[in-house]
Write an enzyme that holds these catalytic residues in place. Structure first.
Site, PDB file in Angstrom:
ATOM      1  N   ASP A  63     -22.465  51.042  13.384  1.00  0.00           N
ATOM      2  CA  ASP A  63     -21.661  50.014  12.715  1.00  0.00           C
ATOM      3  C   ASP A  63     -22.405  48.701  12.518  1.00  0.00           C
ATOM      4  O   ASP A  63     -21.942  47.833  11.764  1.00  0.00           O
ATOM      5  CB  ASP A  63     -20.389  49.717  13.525  1.00  0.00           C
ATOM      6  CG  ASP A  63     -19.283  50.732  13.271  1.00  0.00           C
ATOM      7  OD1 ASP A  63     -19.386  51.483  12.281  1.00  0.00           O
ATOM      8  OD2 ASP A  63     -18.325  50.773  14.060  1.00  0.00           O
TER       9      ASP A  63
ATOM     10  N   LYS B  85     -13.791  44.324  11.723  1.00  0.00           N
ATOM     11  CA  LYS B  85     -13.602  45.151  10.521  1.00  0.00           C
ATOM     12  C   LYS B  85     -12.418  46.068  10.735  1.00  0.00           C
ATOM     13  O   LYS B  85     -12.024  46.381  11.861  1.00  0.00           O
ATOM     14  CB  LYS B  85     -14.859  45.969  10.215  1.00  0.00           C
ATOM     15  CG  LYS B  85     -15.253  47.005  11.283  1.00  0.00           C
ATOM     16  CD  LYS B  85     -14.535  48.329  11.171  1.00  0.00           C
ATOM     17  CE  LYS B  85     -14.919  49.292  12.305  1.00  0.00           C
ATOM     18  NZ  LYS B  85     -14.088  50.530  12.324  1.00  0.00           N
TER      19      LYS B  85
END
Length: 300
Positions: A152, A21
């Site tokens: 995350d 990401k």
């Protein structure tokens, strides 16, 4: 005399692409009493990914528990690895019988780079085991389990274009980011996320992301609007100590990047490109100095 049948050994396997990401925005908005920082950030999946192969073996004469291996020999393959802990937690939370669970990670995402490499591998293990054991856990339930591993992990279970709030666990789906090419470049050093969070408390944050503006740009499919609103408050801490971050951003801009930013706590810097040829040329220039340079693209 009747003898019992020998149990047949069976192997079931699946492979999950564990995507990296980038942060389009990252703001630190406060701190909880337990020491965790509150954040507000827009995150985006890119196509750079690890391959996480999970095999469940049943009926072995001597079950071996969790067996983790990796294409990078220096990475730990025990409880220090988040993917290993993800498997442990899955079996604990679901009560599923553990005989042998083999995990192999083909690493492509740089280590300690601000790209959620460890978190995305852990998310892939949770998804794979849910599938292989047919436990039928919802995505929300997987996210609850994943949050126990790291802030995350819930995002990595969902992916795409998301607003993350709280400590990163409150996720809101946003309009898809307009497709573009992404050049990622990690300088040859690691950054401790914990240390950056500790230091950011003492740094005056004079500029903050326009999160609402970013959300509106995404809603409008406005690529230039997205580019104009990239902002990461952690760069204030990391880039002041590591001049190579600024150098990489400059090289990306000089070679046609529409916008550049450091991702997460760093040190990876990325550039956004609408033109594939320009992205390829920029990646070629950076790769001469930095071996961990990648040309990828946004994905949903």
């Amino acid at each position: 005399m009747i003898f019992g049948k020998k149990q047949q050994e069976t192997r079931e396997r699946t492979m999950i692409e564990a995507r990296a990401k980038i942060n389009l925005t990252l703001d630190v908005t406060g701190k909880r009493e337990d020491g965790y920082h509150l954040v507000e950030m827009v995150m985006q999946s890119v196509d750079l990914h690890d391959d996480v192969r999970v095999t469940v073996v049943r009926g072995e004469k001597k079950p071996r528990g969790i067996v983790l291996s990796c294409s990078l020999p220096f990475l730990p393959t025990d409880e220090r690895n988040l993917a290993y802990r993800a498997a442990e937690l899955f079996y604990k939370e679901t009560g599923t019988t553990l005989e042998t669970c083999e995990i192999f990670i083909e690493k492509r995402i740089p280590i300690a780079a601000g790209l959620a490499g460890g978190s995305t591998d852990a998310a892939a293990v949770l998804r794979a085991l849910n599938q292989l054991h047919d436990t039928g856990l919802s995505r929300d339930r997987l996210c609850e389990i994943g949050l126990k591993l790291g802030a995350d992990v819930p995002y990595c279970l969902r992916g795409g274009t998301m607003l993350a709030e709280g400590i990163g666990e409150k996720l809101t789906q946003l309009a898809d980011m307009p497709h573009c090419y992404v050049v990622l470049c990690k300088p040859p050093f690691a950054v401790s996320t914990r240390e950056v969070y500790q230091e950011i408390d003492s740094v005056p944050l004079t500029q903050r992301p326009d999160t609402e503006g970013m959300k509106q740009a995404l809603e409008n499919g406005d690529y230039q609007g997205v580019c104009g609103r990239l902002m990461n408050v952690m760069e204030t801490v990391t880039a002041t100590k590591r001049h190579q971050i600024g150098e990489i951003r400059a090289v990306l801009r000089e070679n046609g990047a529409d916008a550049t930013l450091m991702s997460g706590s760093g040190p990876t810097v990325y550039g956004l490109f609408s033109d594939r040829n320009a992205a390829d040329a920029a990646a070629t220039v950076l790769a001469r100095r930095f071996s961990e340079t990648f040309l990828t693209e946004t994905v949903q």
